[in-house]
Motif scaffolding. Sequence first.
Motif, PDB file in Angstrom:
ATOM      1  N   LYS A  36      26.604  38.942  78.515  1.00 42.84           N
ATOM      2  CA  LYS A  36      27.842  38.217  78.835  1.00 42.84           C
ATOM      3  C   LYS A  36      27.948  38.045  80.359  1.00 42.84           C
ATOM      4  O   LYS A  36      27.712  38.994  81.096  1.00 42.84           O
ATOM      5  CB  LYS A  36      29.029  39.039  78.312  1.00 42.84           C
ATOM      6  CG  LYS A  36      30.305  38.286  78.224  1.00 42.84           C
ATOM      7  CD  LYS A  36      31.314  39.066  77.390  1.00 42.84           C
ATOM      8  CE  LYS A  36      32.650  38.358  77.324  1.00 42.84           C
ATOM      9  NZ  LYS A  36      33.432  38.506  78.554  1.00 42.84           N
ATOM     10  N   GLY A  37      28.237  36.848  80.796  1.00 42.44           N
ATOM     11  CA  GLY A  37      28.328  36.597  82.237  1.00 42.44           C
ATOM     12  C   GLY A  37      26.982  36.199  82.837  1.00 42.44           C
ATOM     13  O   GLY A  37      26.893  35.846  84.005  1.00 42.44           O
ATOM     14  N   GLY A  38      25.927  36.262  82.022  1.00 45.20           N
ATOM     15  CA  GLY A  38      24.601  35.841  82.478  1.00 45.20           C
ATOM     16  C   GLY A  38      24.031  34.803  81.518  1.00 45.20           C
ATOM     17  O   GLY A  38      24.746  34.266  80.675  1.00 45.20           O
ATOM     18  N   MET A  39      22.754  34.553  81.642  1.00 43.05           N
ATOM     19  CA  MET A  39      22.145  33.494  80.839  1.00 43.05           C
ATOM     20  C   MET A  39      21.960  33.903  79.388  1.00 43.05           C
ATOM     21  O   MET A  39      21.554  35.015  79.102  1.00 43.05           O
ATOM     22  CB  MET A  39      20.761  33.170  81.395  1.00 43.05           C
ATOM     23  CG  MET A  39      20.803  32.252  82.579  1.00 43.05           C
ATOM     24  SD  MET A  39      19.236  31.406  82.748  1.00 43.05           S
ATOM     25  CE  MET A  39      18.192  32.721  83.226  1.00 43.05           C
ATOM     26  N   VAL A  60      11.502  32.429  93.594  1.00 42.12           N
ATOM     27  CA  VAL A  60      12.675  33.084  94.165  1.00 42.12           C
ATOM     28  C   VAL A  60      13.785  32.957  93.129  1.00 42.12           C
ATOM     29  O   VAL A  60      14.025  31.876  92.589  1.00 42.12           O
ATOM     30  CB  VAL A  60      13.147  32.402  95.470  1.00 42.12           C
ATOM     31  CG1 VAL A  60      14.277  33.196  96.102  1.00 42.12           C
ATOM     32  CG2 VAL A  60      11.999  32.213  96.435  1.00 42.12           C
ATOM     33  N   GLU A  61      14.433  34.074  92.890  1.00 40.29           N
ATOM     34  CA  GLU A  61      15.579  34.077  91.980  1.00 40.29           C
ATOM     35  C   GLU A  61      16.799  34.443  92.809  1.00 40.29           C
ATOM     36  O   GLU A  61      16.822  35.522  93.408  1.00 40.29           O
ATOM     37  CB  GLU A  61      15.350  35.134  90.895  1.00 40.29           C
ATOM     38  CG  GLU A  61      16.559  35.373  90.034  1.00 40.29           C
ATOM     39  CD  GLU A  61      16.492  36.685  89.229  1.00 40.29           C
ATOM     40  OE1 GLU A  61      17.081  36.738  88.163  1.00 40.29           O
ATOM     41  OE2 GLU A  61      15.853  37.649  89.705  1.00 40.29           O
ATOM     42  N   SER A  62      17.799  33.562  92.856  1.00 41.18           N
ATOM     43  CA  SER A  62      19.003  33.874  93.621  1.00 41.18           C
ATOM     44  C   SER A  62      20.164  34.018  92.644  1.00 41.18           C
ATOM     45  O   SER A  62      20.634  33.028  92.069  1.00 41.18           O
ATOM     46  CB  SER A  62      19.272  32.773  94.649  1.00 41.18           C
ATOM     47  OG  SER A  62      20.361  33.138  95.453  1.00 41.18           O
ATOM     48  N   GLY A  63      20.616  35.253  92.436  1.00 44.98           N
ATOM     49  CA  GLY A  63      21.662  35.543  91.448  1.00 44.98           C
ATOM     50  C   GLY A  63      21.081  36.351  90.300  1.00 44.98           C
ATOM     51  O   GLY A  63      20.620  35.809  89.306  1.00 44.98           O
ATOM     52  N   ILE A  64      21.060  37.675  90.465  1.00 44.88           N
ATOM     53  CA  ILE A  64      20.392  38.552  89.484  1.00 44.88           C
ATOM     54  C   ILE A  64      21.366  39.053  88.418  1.00 44.88           C
ATOM     55  O   ILE A  64      21.048  39.093  87.245  1.00 44.88           O
ATOM     56  CB  ILE A  64      19.798  39.797  90.200  1.00 44.88           C
ATOM     57  CG1 ILE A  64      18.818  39.381  91.285  1.00 44.88           C
ATOM     58  CG2 ILE A  64      19.149  40.726  89.193  1.00 44.88           C
ATOM     59  CD1 ILE A  64      18.344  40.569  92.161  1.00 44.88           C
ATOM     60  N   TYR A  65      22.533  39.477  88.874  1.00 41.87           N
ATOM     61  CA  TYR A  65      23.543  40.124  88.031  1.00 41.87           C
ATOM     62  C   TYR A  65      22.917  41.350  87.354  1.00 41.87           C
ATOM     63  O   TYR A  65      22.432  42.234  88.038  1.00 41.87           O
ATOM     64  CB  TYR A  65      24.121  39.110  87.039  1.00 41.87           C
ATOM     65  CG  TYR A  65      25.301  39.618  86.247  1.00 41.87           C
ATOM     66  CD1 TYR A  65      26.285  40.420  86.809  1.00 41.87           C
ATOM     67  CD2 TYR A  65      25.442  39.276  84.898  1.00 41.87           C
ATOM     68  CE1 TYR A  65      27.364  40.870  86.067  1.00 41.87           C
ATOM     69  CE2 TYR A  65      26.528  39.725  84.145  1.00 41.87           C
ATOM     70  CZ  TYR A  65      27.469  40.529  84.743  1.00 41.87           C
ATOM     71  OH  TYR A  65      28.533  40.979  83.998  1.00 41.87           O
ATOM     72  N   ARG A  66      22.859  41.396  86.020  1.00 42.68           N
ATOM     73  CA  ARG A  66      22.317  42.615  85.407  1.00 42.68           C
ATOM     74  C   ARG A  66      20.783  42.630  85.337  1.00 42.68           C
ATOM     75  O   ARG A  66      20.189  43.666  85.083  1.00 42.68           O
ATOM     76  CB  ARG A  66      22.908  42.793  84.012  1.00 42.68           C
ATOM     77  CG  ARG A  66      24.332  43.312  84.120  1.00 42.68           C
ATOM     78  CD  ARG A  66      24.900  43.639  82.777  1.00 42.68           C
ATOM     79  NE  ARG A  66      25.458  42.452  82.151  1.00 42.68           N
ATOM     80  CZ  ARG A  66      25.957  42.423  80.921  1.00 42.68           C
ATOM     81  NH1 ARG A  66      25.932  43.497  80.173  1.00 42.68           N
ATOM     82  NH2 ARG A  66      26.468  41.321  80.440  1.00 42.68           N
ATOM     83  N   VAL A 122      12.356  27.799  93.296  1.00 44.06           N
ATOM     84  CA  VAL A 122      13.541  28.648  93.450  1.00 44.06           C
ATOM     85  C   VAL A 122      14.511  28.375  92.308  1.00 44.06           C
ATOM     86  O   VAL A 122      14.764  27.227  91.941  1.00 44.06           O
ATOM     87  CB  VAL A 122      14.206  28.489  94.847  1.00 44.06           C
ATOM     88  CG1 VAL A 122      14.544  27.044  95.186  1.00 44.06           C
ATOM     89  CG2 VAL A 122      15.466  29.349  94.944  1.00 44.06           C
ATOM     90  N   PHE A 123      14.996  29.470  91.754  1.00 46.15           N
ATOM     91  CA  PHE A 123      15.942  29.407  90.644  1.00 46.15           C
ATOM     92  C   PHE A 123      17.306  29.887  91.153  1.00 46.15           C
ATOM     93  O   PHE A 123      17.441  31.040  91.569  1.00 46.15           O
ATOM     94  CB  PHE A 123      15.429  30.306  89.511  1.00 46.15           C
ATOM     95  CG  PHE A 123      16.445  30.562  88.439  1.00 46.15           C
ATOM     96  CD1 PHE A 123      16.941  29.510  87.686  1.00 46.15           C
ATOM     97  CD2 PHE A 123      16.906  31.841  88.181  1.00 46.15           C
ATOM     98  CE1 PHE A 123      17.899  29.729  86.697  1.00 46.15           C
ATOM     99  CE2 PHE A 123      17.855  32.065  87.195  1.00 46.15           C
ATOM    100  CZ  PHE A 123      18.343  31.012  86.460  1.00 46.15           C
ATOM    101  N   PHE A 124      18.285  28.981  91.160  1.00 45.47           N
ATOM    102  CA  PHE A 124      19.614  29.341  91.656  1.00 45.47           C
ATOM    103  C   PHE A 124      20.571  29.609  90.501  1.00 45.47           C
ATOM    104  O   PHE A 124      20.851  28.715  89.688  1.00 45.47           O
ATOM    105  CB  PHE A 124      20.208  28.210  92.513  1.00 45.47           C
ATOM    106  CG  PHE A 124      19.497  27.986  93.811  1.00 45.47           C
ATOM    107  CD1 PHE A 124      19.544  28.943  94.822  1.00 45.47           C
ATOM    108  CD2 PHE A 124      18.771  26.824  94.035  1.00 45.47           C
ATOM    109  CE1 PHE A 124      18.888  28.737  96.040  1.00 45.47           C
ATOM    110  CE2 PHE A 124      18.105  26.608  95.238  1.00 45.47           C
ATOM    111  CZ  PHE A 124      18.167  27.569  96.239  1.00 45.47           C
TER     112      PHE A 124
END
Length: 278
Positions: A36-39, A60-66, A122-124
Motif C-alpha cells: 500500500k502506498g507503493g507500486m 537509478v531508482e528515485s523513490g524507494i519507500y519500503r 532512471v525510474f522516478f
Amino acid sequence: MSKKLFKEPRWSYQSMRKELIRFDKLYKLRPIQNNKGGMLYSHMFALYYILRKIKPKFVVESGIYRGQSTWLIEKTLPKSKILSLDLYLNKRTYISKSKNVTYSDKDFKFQNFKSIPKNSLVFFDDHQNSIERIMQSNFFGIEHLVFEDNYSVNDSTEDMYSLKSIFSNSGFVYKFNWRSNLRLLLRFIPYILKKNIFKKYYAYIDSFGWSLRDVPPNKSDSKNLEKKLEYYYEFPPTFKPEFSTVNRPILNSKYRAVFPQAYSEAHSYNNITYLKLK
Ligand SMILES: C[S@@+](CC[C@H](N)C(=O)[O-])C[C@H]1O[C@@H](n2cnc3c(N)ncnc32)[C@H](O)[C@@H]1O
C-alpha cells in the motif's frame, strides 16, 4: 498538443502477454505482499517489461519507500548496477544485500553521474516536478526515463507537476488543507532553529515536502519538452481499472481467473510512462 506527435517503441500487446506469464510467477515472490502506498501489479509489470526491453546496465531508482521496486529491478536485471535513492531510507523493509545495489539519501540532482553507461535508465517514483526531473536527466546524459506517476489533469489526487499537466499547459497547484498547512509550519520551525544555531546547516527545499511545488500555467514547458522527446509511451494497464478510460488494457476481463492478483489490483494504475530523450 497531442502525445501522438511522438514516436512510440514497438512493443506489441502479444509480447506483453508473453512476458506477463513470466512476470506473474515472479510477482508471487515479492517481499512486500501488500505494498500500500507503493507500486502494485500493473506498474510493477510495466517496469519489468520496460527494463527487459531496454536492458540498461545502470538503473537509478528515485523513490524507494519500503523497497518493492528495488527488489523488482534487482530481480529483473541481476547483472545491472542499481543506485536507489530516497530522502528517507528508514522506511525500507526490503533492503537488498546485492553488491550491485547502492543506496543514497541524497536527491537525484546531487548525484555524481560522470561515468555512466550510455543506455542508463532512471525510474522516478518520487513525486517531484516532472519537467525538472527531465532537465536533470538531460544534463546527466540519461536518455531513458520512466515516470511511475503521470496524473491526469483533473485527478483530485494529483500531488506533483505531471507529464500530462505539462502537455495541457495547466501548471500545478498544490491543494492545501489545514493538516498540510500545519505540517509545513512544523517543518519550518526546526529549519529556522537549526539555521540560527549551526553555521553549516544545509537545508534544501525538497525536504519541506509536498506543498511548495506549484507551477503557474505556462506553454513553455510543453514546447521545450516537445523539442527534447523522442518517445512518449503510456504503458497500458494489465486489466482495465474500474471507472477509467485509459489506454486499451493488455488483457480483457475473460482472463481474470488466470491472473487473479492482477485483476484484484487493477484499480492501481496511474499512466506509468516511458520517455526517451533525444
Ligand atoms: C510512492 S513512494 C515510492 C514507492 C516505491 N517505488 C514502491 O514501489 O514501493 C515515494 C517515495 O519517494 C520518496 N521521496 C520523496 N522525495 C524524494 C526525493 N526528492 N528523492 C527521492 N525520493 C523521494 C518518499 O520518501 C517515498 O518513500
